[in-house]
Design an enzyme around this catalytic site. Structure first.
Site, mmCIF file in Angstrom:
data_model
loop_
_atom_site.group_PDB
_atom_site.id
_atom_site.type_symbol
_atom_site.label_atom_id
_atom_site.label_comp_id
_atom_site.label_asym_id
_atom_site.label_seq_id
_atom_site.Cartn_x
_atom_site.Cartn_y
_atom_site.Cartn_z
ATOM 1 C CB CYS A 190 11.827 -2.458 -5.995
ATOM 2 S SG CYS A 190 11.209 -4.083 -5.534
ATOM 3 N N GLY A 208 0.750 -1.245 0.000
ATOM 4 C CA GLY A 208 0.000 0.000 0.000
ATOM 5 C C GLY A 208 0.778 1.290 0.000
ATOM 6 N N GLY A 209 2.096 1.256 -0.034
ATOM 7 C CA GLY A 209 2.877 2.490 0.020
ATOM 8 C C GLY A 209 2.580 3.447 -1.115
ATOM 9 C CG ASP A 244 -4.382 -12.851 -11.406
ATOM 10 O OD1 ASP A 244 -3.703 -11.975 -11.958
ATOM 11 O OD2 ASP A 244 -4.054 -14.058 -11.414
ATOM 12 C CG ASP A 275 5.721 -1.288 -7.746
ATOM 13 O OD1 ASP A 275 6.716 -1.805 -8.283
ATOM 14 O OD2 ASP A 275 5.713 -0.923 -6.553
#
Length: 439
Positions: free
Chosen positions: A377, A269-270, A310, A324
């Site tokens: 990331c 949730g960031g 999904d 992301d």
């Protein structure tokens, strides 16, 4: 008077910080827990003072980072094949070696406390083995233990900087200069303080003590533990790496006229939280895992609808999508220390396939002119530039140069129109972001 026998077998006094560090370390390494999740929870429940909490934090994270180097040293002195040694012995020696080589713990204290903890947890015979090993470690400085791996081959760098060789090779695809490569590897091994994000409309950076971020207007580098900050407990702010904040901000700027937005892979949730406070429109956050979706729902704004689906199957009309995607996480080794030991090159085929399928579905949801953000990331070529080359070949997408959406002091974070950050250059995770417009 006490007899010599009584003194010899006196029960060791309790060393609660090191006991807790051992328990957390064992849960991360042996039970596949995540250090960034389990450590704060255990510290909050521990009753330790701030100094001891800081000690446990550095010991756990540092010992995980240096597993490769310290196992190499241990294997040279062990009378048994190191991979066959009892797990408890291995883990206590890993913790003891980190105190000896990397912390401000006197050598005799590092040895004695490790042996005493071994007596309490493992028994006298195993403690004797640990005692012999630790005394061999303490007899020479770290540099001498690593004399035989002092060259700059990948295998030697792997041991000295405690990174698997395949990860070092993946970095070399982008960083060819040897000195800079060493800077990156060293940066991955440095402790980093938490970065707070002040959610717009809920809090201001001015109310927090700490160093304001270099790039994000919402970032503050703090020294306090997150659970000690009222604004975080009140859900007016969160903890988020500045690179992740920049990613969300750049996407929001590029997609400003293409609302509503969807965060396709939102947990925990960031980015979803920051995006939800950067828009006044309806916002959608999707997450496949129900527990992670619940975490998302706790931090996003009231104009957010959290979906549990999904990402390859969600059906919704939006103007812009941030994907992301799940990745190897090689860009976040400072904060997720255990990732370097859990991931292998064998993970890449399944991950890159999933990434492709998520983007394929995201493109199908967008209208012509809609905005797509592809983020990882990880700086691995297969998950970044090579993957984007595939997207550009397979889908009706025009790449958008990210430069106008980043702060002026971050132009060195742009490569070929993509955002690629690095720990040693920007003091952030190695976040990657590509922006596209659907043709």
């Amino acid at each position: 008077m006490e007899s010599v026998l009584t003194k010899t077998f006196r029960r060791p006094t309790r060393d609660k910080p090191r006991e807790l560090a051992f328990e957390i370390f064992r849960d991360v390494i042996r039970n596949n827990q995540y250090s960034n999740l389990i450590l704060p929870k255990r510290l909050m429940e521990s009753g330790l003072d701030s100094r001891d909490k800081s000690f446990v934090t550095e010991l756990v994270y540092g010992s995980i980072r240096q597993i490769g180097r310290n196992d190499y040293i241990a294997s040279k002195y062990s009378s048994r094949t190191w991979s066959e040694v009892d797990e408890g012995i291995v883990d206590l020696i890993r913790l003891g070696a980190y105190q000896l080589f990397d912390m401000r713990v006197p050598s005799h204290a590092a040895v004695d406390t490790t042996v005493n903890l071994a007596r309490k947890i493992l028994g006298e015979s195993k403690a004797s083995f640990i005692n012999a090993m630790m005394r061999k470690f303490s007899s020479r400085p770290l540099k001498e233990h690593l004399e035989d791996v002092s060259d700059d081959s990948v295998s030697s760098l792997s041991i000295r900087y405690s990174h698997p060789e395949w990860i070092i090779n993946s970095y070399r695809d982008f960083i060819s200069d040897l000195d800079e490569l060493k800077e990156l590897l060293a940066a991955n091994n440095q402790p980093t303080s938490p970065t707070l994000v002040a959610w717009p409309g809920k809090s201001e950076v001015s109310e927090f003590a700490g160093e304001v971020g270099q790039y994000s207007p919402y970032a503050v580098h703090i020294d306090l533990a997150p659970y000690e900050i009222d604004a975080i407990k009140e859900r007016r702010a969160g903890i988020q790496d500045e690179g992740s904040q920049l990613l969300a901000i750049a996407f929001a700027k590029a997609a400003e006229k293409h609302q509503p937005w969807l965060d396709l892979c939102a947990g925990p949730g960031g980015k979803a939280a920051l995006l939800s406070y950067l828009t006044n429109e309806k916002f959608f956050a999707n997450e496949i895992s129900e527990p992670r979706a619940e975490l998302v729902s706790q931090v996003v704004s009231i104009n957010t609808q959290v979906l549990v689906s999904d990402g390859r199957e969600v059906s919704i009309k939006v103007g812009a999508i941030l994907a992301d995607v799940p990745c190897t996480g090689l860009g976040a080794l400072r904060r997720r220390a255990e990732v370097r030991w859990r991931r292998t090159p064998n993970d890449l085929p399944a991950l890159t396939k999933l990434q492709f399928e998520l983007i394929e579905h995201a493109v199908s949801l967008l209208p012509v002119g809609g905005i797509l953000g592809y983020a990882t990331c990880s700086p691995h070529m297969a998950e970044t530039r090579a993957q984007c080359a595939t997207f550009e070949k397979k889908f009706a997408l025009n790449k958008i140069d990210i430069t106008p959406y980043l702060p002026a002091n971050l132009l060195d974070g742009v490569t070929n129109g993509f955002m690629q950050l690095w720990p040693h250059r920007h003091d952030t995770d190695a976040m990657f972001l590509a922006l596209y417009e659907k043709r």
